[in-house]
Design a protein around this motif. Structure first.
Motif, mmCIF file in Angstrom:
data_model
loop_
_atom_site.group_PDB
_atom_site.id
_atom_site.type_symbol
_atom_site.label_atom_id
_atom_site.label_comp_id
_atom_site.label_asym_id
_atom_site.label_seq_id
_atom_site.Cartn_x
_atom_site.Cartn_y
_atom_site.Cartn_z
ATOM 1 N N ARG A 199 14.955 -81.772 -1.796
ATOM 2 C CA ARG A 199 15.423 -81.019 -0.637
ATOM 3 C C ARG A 199 16.650 -80.194 -0.997
ATOM 4 N N SER A 200 16.843 -79.130 -0.259
ATOM 5 C CA SER A 200 17.994 -78.262 -0.498
ATOM 6 C C SER A 200 19.281 -78.968 -0.085
ATOM 7 N N LEU A 201 20.368 -78.544 -0.703
ATOM 8 C CA LEU A 201 21.688 -79.050 -0.334
ATOM 9 C C LEU A 201 22.724 -78.016 -0.738
ATOM 10 N N TYR A 206 29.113 -82.630 -1.418
ATOM 11 C CA TYR A 206 27.979 -81.804 -1.012
ATOM 12 C C TYR A 206 27.527 -82.179 0.397
ATOM 13 N N GLN A 233 24.056 -82.380 2.833
ATOM 14 C CA GLN A 233 22.592 -82.392 2.901
ATOM 15 C C GLN A 233 22.179 -82.909 4.277
ATOM 16 N N ASP A 234 21.314 -82.144 4.939
ATOM 17 C CA ASP A 234 20.855 -82.495 6.290
ATOM 18 C C ASP A 234 22.024 -82.680 7.250
#
Length: 294
Positions: A140-142, A234, A236-237
């Motif tokens: 998944r993108s982050l 970072y 994420q979500d």
């Protein structure tokens, strides 16, 4: 007749009294002390549980930072991979003490595992340490919002001056350049060699699934020595997480300024081994800009 009746009556009363007033020792100990044990043991346990619940409610439960769903613990798979490698241009490495162990001296002269000698003796790159870092995206993108520099000591230390190892090397062209002045008490990444603007103040690194992003981090020191760690922040979500960037080859992140004098100096040779320099001239290893007044 009257005396016999009185005697029997007294004897019966005495027997009944004996049956109803048994010695206290005949009662089991757990019945006598059970209630006291429950009060003495149960109340502290209940109190500890209530205290722990209260601490969690006010945010003092013992964790300084929430753990990420993945990547912050050894049992979970990281959402992306981080690979760090040292990219040395021609330069030197300093050790805090003279190389004295026979094994270390043999490795240097024969051109063996010099990196192992440096690791065993807590060496640090002199003047400038260049580290290449590669991020590779996961499923998944982050968004990487920051890379924090975490010094191992609250203040910069004196330059290492025990042994100096100077060797040729080569490095590649980086994609993203980060600069950090490790003489600063609180070093951060900046946008240029002499820049004052923080790199991650206005910039982030977006990492898409399976994508690779390369950057080069340059750590400089002229007046001090510093060991440090790197922590990646970072998102994420919509949740913030952290992930440490391990040092290359099981070593450590460390850089030191040059000393004016060293206990012993070695220089690399064409055959890969190192030769000890007899009576090295002070400051001869310094960059030209630092030789003034030496």
């Amino acid at each position: 007749m009257r005396n016999r009746t009185t005697l029997r009556t007294r004897t019966a009363r005495t027997a009944r009294t004996a049956r109803t007033t048994r010695p206290e020792s005949a009662e089991p100990w757990w019945k006598r002390h059970g209630r006291g044990l429950w009060i003495g043991v149960g109340l502290p346990v209940v109190g500890a549980v209530l205290t722990a619940v209260a601490l969690q409610l006010v945010g003092l439960g013992g964790e300084s930072e929430p753990s990420a769903a993945s990547g912050d613990s050894d049992g979970d798979a990281a959402p992306f991979t981080v690979t760090a490698r040292q990219e040395n241009e021609e330069g030197c490495t300093a050790l805090p003490d003279k190389v004295s162990a026979p094994q270390d001296r043999a490795e240097l002269v024969s051109g063996g595992d010099v990196n192992a000698v440096i690791r065993r003796n807590d060496g640090a790159r002199a003047g400038e340490l260049t580290v290449g870092i590669t991020f590779e995206g996961g499923a998944r993108s982050l968004t990487i919002t920051s890379i924090d520099i975490r010094p191992k000591s609250p203040k910069p230390q004196m330059p290492l001056s025990g042994t100096l190892l100077c060797e040729p090397g080569a490095g590649g062209e980086p994609k993203i350049q980060l600069y950090a002045d490790m003489d600063d008490p609180e070093p951060v990444f900046r946008t240029g060699e002499n820049a004052t603007q923080r790199y991650f103040k206005d910039k982030v690194i977006t990492l898409r699934p399976g994508e690779q992003v390369n950057l080069s981090a340059i750590f400089r020191a002229e007046e001090s020595s510093r060991a440090f760690g790197l922590m990646i922040r970072y998102v994420q979500d919509g949740k913030q997480h952290t992930l440490p960037a391990r040092a290359p080859s099981g070593g450590r992140y460390a850089v030191t300024g040059y000393a004016k004098r060293y206990g012993v100096v070695y220089r690399g040779s064409a055959d890969g081994g190192y030769r000890r320099v007899e009576k090295p001239q002070p400051c001869s290893w310094l960059p030209a800009a630092q030789r003034e007044g030496c």
